[in-house]
Design a protein around this motif. Structure first.
Motif, short mmCIF file in Angstrom:
data_model
loop_
_atom_site.label_atom_id
_atom_site.label_comp_id
_atom_site.label_asym_id
_atom_site.label_seq_id
_atom_site.Cartn_x
_atom_site.Cartn_y
_atom_site.Cartn_z
N LYS A 126 -5.29 18.72 12.99
CA LYS A 126 -4.37 17.38 13.25
C LYS A 126 -3.83 17.28 14.60
O LYS A 126 -3.88 16.27 15.31
CB LYS A 126 -3.66 17.11 11.98
CG LYS A 126 -2.72 15.82 12.14
CD LYS A 126 -2.11 15.48 10.90
CE LYS A 126 -1.05 16.79 10.37
NZ LYS A 126 -0.09 16.52 11.33
N THR A 127 -3.00 18.17 14.98
CA THR A 127 -2.33 18.23 16.34
C THR A 127 -3.15 18.25 17.28
O THR A 127 -2.95 17.36 18.48
CB THR A 127 -1.38 19.48 16.38
OG1 THR A 127 -0.66 19.48 15.04
CG2 THR A 127 -0.43 19.55 17.34
N THR A 128 -4.33 18.92 17.22
CA THR A 128 -5.13 19.01 18.37
C THR A 128 -5.88 17.55 18.89
O THR A 128 -5.91 17.09 19.94
CB THR A 128 -6.27 19.92 18.15
OG1 THR A 128 -5.53 21.34 17.74
CG2 THR A 128 -7.17 20.24 19.68
N LEU A 129 -6.26 16.93 17.65
CA LEU A 129 -6.87 15.49 17.62
C LEU A 129 -5.97 14.66 17.99
O LEU A 129 -6.16 13.71 18.94
CB LEU A 129 -7.44 15.26 16.39
CG LEU A 129 -8.18 13.80 16.35
CD1 LEU A 129 -9.34 13.72 17.33
CD2 LEU A 129 -8.28 13.41 14.65
N PRO B 279 -2.92 21.78 6.49
CA PRO B 279 -2.74 22.63 7.84
C PRO B 279 -3.84 23.33 8.24
O PRO B 279 -4.56 23.94 7.76
CB PRO B 279 -1.35 23.54 7.28
CG PRO B 279 -1.10 22.84 5.96
CD PRO B 279 -2.20 22.04 5.60
N ASP B 280 -3.79 23.41 9.85
CA ASP B 280 -4.68 24.19 10.61
C ASP B 280 -6.18 23.36 10.78
O ASP B 280 -7.08 23.85 11.46
CB ASP B 280 -5.05 25.57 10.14
CG ASP B 280 -3.97 26.34 10.72
OD1 ASP B 280 -3.38 26.16 11.79
OD2 ASP B 280 -3.63 27.60 10.30
N ALA B 281 -6.34 22.13 10.25
CA ALA B 281 -7.66 21.69 10.29
C ALA B 281 -7.89 21.00 11.79
O ALA B 281 -9.17 20.91 12.33
CB ALA B 281 -7.92 20.58 9.28
P1 G4P Z 1 -2.96 21.28 12.60
O1 G4P Z 1 -1.94 20.29 13.33
O2 G4P Z 1 -3.96 20.30 11.49
O3 G4P Z 1 -2.28 22.12 11.66
O4 G4P Z 1 -4.00 22.20 13.43
P2 G4P Z 1 -3.92 22.42 15.02
O5 G4P Z 1 -4.42 21.18 15.75
O6 G4P Z 1 -2.72 22.84 15.24
O7 G4P Z 1 -5.21 23.30 15.03
C1 G4P Z 1 -5.37 24.56 14.25
C2 G4P Z 1 -5.84 25.67 15.17
O8 G4P Z 1 -7.41 24.96 15.17
C3 G4P Z 1 -5.62 25.79 16.59
O9 G4P Z 1 -5.72 27.15 16.71
C4 G4P Z 1 -6.37 25.10 17.22
O10 G4P Z 1 -6.61 25.31 18.71
C5 G4P Z 1 -7.84 25.07 16.30
N1 G4P Z 1 -8.86 24.08 16.69
C6 G4P Z 1 -8.51 22.73 16.57
N2 G4P Z 1 -9.51 22.08 16.78
C7 G4P Z 1 -10.83 22.98 16.89
C8 G4P Z 1 -11.92 23.03 17.21
O11 G4P Z 1 -12.79 21.69 17.46
N3 G4P Z 1 -12.75 24.38 17.42
C9 G4P Z 1 -12.26 25.38 17.19
N4 G4P Z 1 -12.76 26.35 17.35
N5 G4P Z 1 -10.75 25.46 17.00
C10 G4P Z 1 -9.92 24.22 16.90
P3 G4P Z 1 -4.60 28.32 16.70
O12 G4P Z 1 -5.25 29.39 17.27
O13 G4P Z 1 -4.08 28.31 15.40
O14 G4P Z 1 -3.57 27.62 17.74
P4 G4P Z 1 -3.51 27.47 19.35
O15 G4P Z 1 -2.67 28.75 19.73
O16 G4P Z 1 -4.78 27.33 19.64
O17 G4P Z 1 -2.71 26.26 19.59
#
Ligand code: G4P
Length: 526
Positions: A23-26, A19-21
């Motif tokens: 996955k959803t964003t990708l 979780p939080d790596a």
């Molecule tokens: P998950 O599905 O694997 O649990 O992860 P998710 O994509 O929700 O990403 C977890 C958090 O990491 C999100 O921030 C997301 O914006 C951030 N994130 C994803 N890709 C990158 C990246 O390349 N660089 C950085 N710096 N952050 C990244 P969050 O604050 O938990 O949520 P949100 O409010 O931004 O949605």
């Protein structure tokens, strides 16, 4: 388009991550490339928000929402890409294991700062059991993180994968300047907080080119040259054949939230990822090219709304063409079923389909006929392999607290087990029922659903067990003796398979030592 063209155009995979790596964003960025969604934020993923981890009703609600995005399909470069979403929450790990049986490859997302995390280790282990081809994406390069080479070592050590980088970062965090693609031989420049456009791709095919120094500065350029040289001399050359066998995993670096390095990942994925692969059954190997339709159920999602008590069974098509309103054999029940409104999933939309092909996932409305692992065919008796149950980690006795509702309790428990919510074991000595789960949440879910959907009530009693091991032996006499000597530790699962309930790691070790003729397995299939 011919059947073979349809088949060859499909690529069905899952993204797995702790979780939080990211996955959803990708997932979302991939869907944007495919034009399946128009804007970020459109994907309601299976992600269960952190604040809800203690509130299982909230979690179920979120899981309900996520049905629509359990499977997302989009077209890219004439391929149809099917992404299967997997719940990140560890209590639903078993759902994820089963989803992995329905894909042909996976992309593993790793946070550059956190490295390989626990959940990723478990999921990759399941992929390795089947030699599933794996691509690794190291995410969040816009932040400070671990050294690239250290990460590769960590992946090799903890995930037991042989890796070869196909892209490499020039700097990271504050110094992050871009990614050099070893697959396409070009440098892609990173401009933080800007939309990453096509014209950002600066092609540098010769690393010695001075343009590299101009673009990223001499210090970083020379660092990058050294690192690429090291990669080329230390890591094996990428081979698609080795990747398809699960023997080598290409690694990409990028930043999903900045949409950086994602197109390179997708382009390579489309080039190398497998088309629908054959599936093993107890009877024979089923090839996707076969004329006759076959498929198996890998996931069942119940509707939590008491007014709509239907369930959706998710079926992976393994061979032939599936057609709407056609009779197919439900192998376990030996009866014919036809489906008037099978659903396909295109990003956040569901739509009724007339036909579907190998690699596709369809949703079948079900009133209680299906159980995980069930096969549908055109008449052949096929039992798909590779959909095992894994030993639960938590166990409790379940007691009926309303004797007037025994029938309802048993029916409810049977159906919930068919959905794969948990596993039920019945003890040989006294017929007591033990529920086994991966996480504690499932106990609350079962109690709640029994009450609200079946009108039955139960409570739990602690039982201290380490693992449930499926047992087998080539020597029937030895098995008989073992069962009679250890009767209080023997139970049967819902398929009537024999299980040894080990109280501790030590007691399992003793049983293994004292009964060498008995095999002990942590999965129901071996
Ligand atoms: P998950 O599905 O694997 O649990 O992860 P998710 O994509 O929700 O990403 C977890 C958090 O990491 C999100 O921030 C997301 O914006 C951030 N994130 C994803 N890709 C990158 C990246 O390349 N660089 C950085 N710096 N952050 C990244 P969050 O604050 O938990 O949520 P949100 O409010 O931004 O949605």
């Amino acid at each position: 388009m011919s059947f073979l063209d349809e088949l060859q155009k499909r690529k069905t995979f899952a993204i797995i991550a702790h979780p939080d790596a990211g996955k959803t964003t990708l997932t979302e960025k991939l869907l944007l490339f495919g034009g399946a969604i128009q804007e970020a934020g459109a994907v309601k993923s299976n992600k269960i928000k952190k604040h809800a981890t203690s509130d299982f009703m909230e979690i179920e609600k979120q899981r309900g929402i996520s049905v629509a995005t359990s499977v997302m399909a989009f077209e890219y470069r004439d391929k149809q890409i099917n992404i299967l979403d997997t719940p990140g929450h560890k209590d639903f790990a078993e759902d994820t294991y089963r989803t992995l049986t329905a894909v042909d490859s996976v992309i593993v997302v790793i946070d550059v700062a956190k490295g390989v995390e626990e959940q990723t280790e478990k999921l990759v282990e399941v992929c390795r059991m089947r030699n599933t081809p794996i691509i690794v994406f190291i995410n969040k390069l816009d932040r400070e993180g671990k050294d690239g080479f250290d990460l590769l070592d960590e992946i090799e050590a903890k995930l037991h994968l042989h890796v070869t980088p196909l892209s490499w970062p020039a700097g990271m965090g504050q110094r992050f300047k871009g990614v050099y693609s070893l697959y396409e031989n070009n440098l892609i420049l990173f401009r933080a907080h800007e939309k990453q456009e096509e014209d950002n791709v600066q092609k540098i095919t010769d690393l010695q080119d001075q343009a590299l120094d101009q673009q990223i500065g001499s210090a970083l350029a020379s660092e990058l040259r050294d690192e690429i040289h090291t990669i080329q001399s230390v890591y094996p050359e990428f081979s698609q054949e080795a990747y398809l066998k699960g023997a080598i995993s290409p690694v990409f670096f990028g930043s999903a939230v900045n949409n950086f390095g994602v197109r390179e990942l997708l382009d390579c994925f489309v080039d190398i990822a497998p088309q629908p692969l054959p599936r093993e059954t107890e009877e024979r190997i089923v090839a996707p090219e076969e004329d006759k339709f076959s498929g198996f159920v890998f996931k069942i999602h119940a509707n939590m709304d008491p007014k709509h008590r239907d369930r959706i069974a998710f079926l992976r098509i393994c061979s032939g063409k599936f057609e709407r309103n056609t009779n197919y054999l439900h192998v376990r029940q030996g009866k014919n079923l036809k489906f008037s409104n099978p659903t396909a999933f295109m990003a956040s939309k569901k739509s009724v389909i007339d036909e579907a092909y190998p690699g596709d996932i369809i949703g079948l409305y079900d009133s209680g006929n299906f159980k995980i692992g069930d096969a549908l065919t055109e008449g052949e008796q096929l039992h798909f392999k590779g959909i095992p149950s894994f030993s639960p980690e938590q166990f409790r006795f379940v007691n009926n607290t309303d004797p007037m509702k025994t029938k309802q309790l048993n029916k409810g428990l049977d159906q919930l087990m068919d959905e794969g919510v948990a596993q039920l074991f019945t003890k040989e000595d006294n017929n007591r029922k033990i529920i086994g789960t991966v996480g504690a949440l499932q106990f609350d879910i079962i109690q709640y659903r029994l009450k609200h959907e079946y009108g039955a009530s139960c409570d739990y009693e602690p039982v201290h067990l380490y693992k449930a091991c499926w047992i087998a032996s080539k020597d029937p006499q030895a098995m008989k003796e073992f069962i009679s000597r250890r009767k209080k530790d023997i139970a049967r699962d819902t398929d009537n398979k024999l299980v040894f309930l080990a109280e501790s790691q030590w007691s399992l070790k003793m049983a293994e030592e004292n009964h060498p003729e008995i095999e002990f397995h942590f999965t129901s299939e071996f």
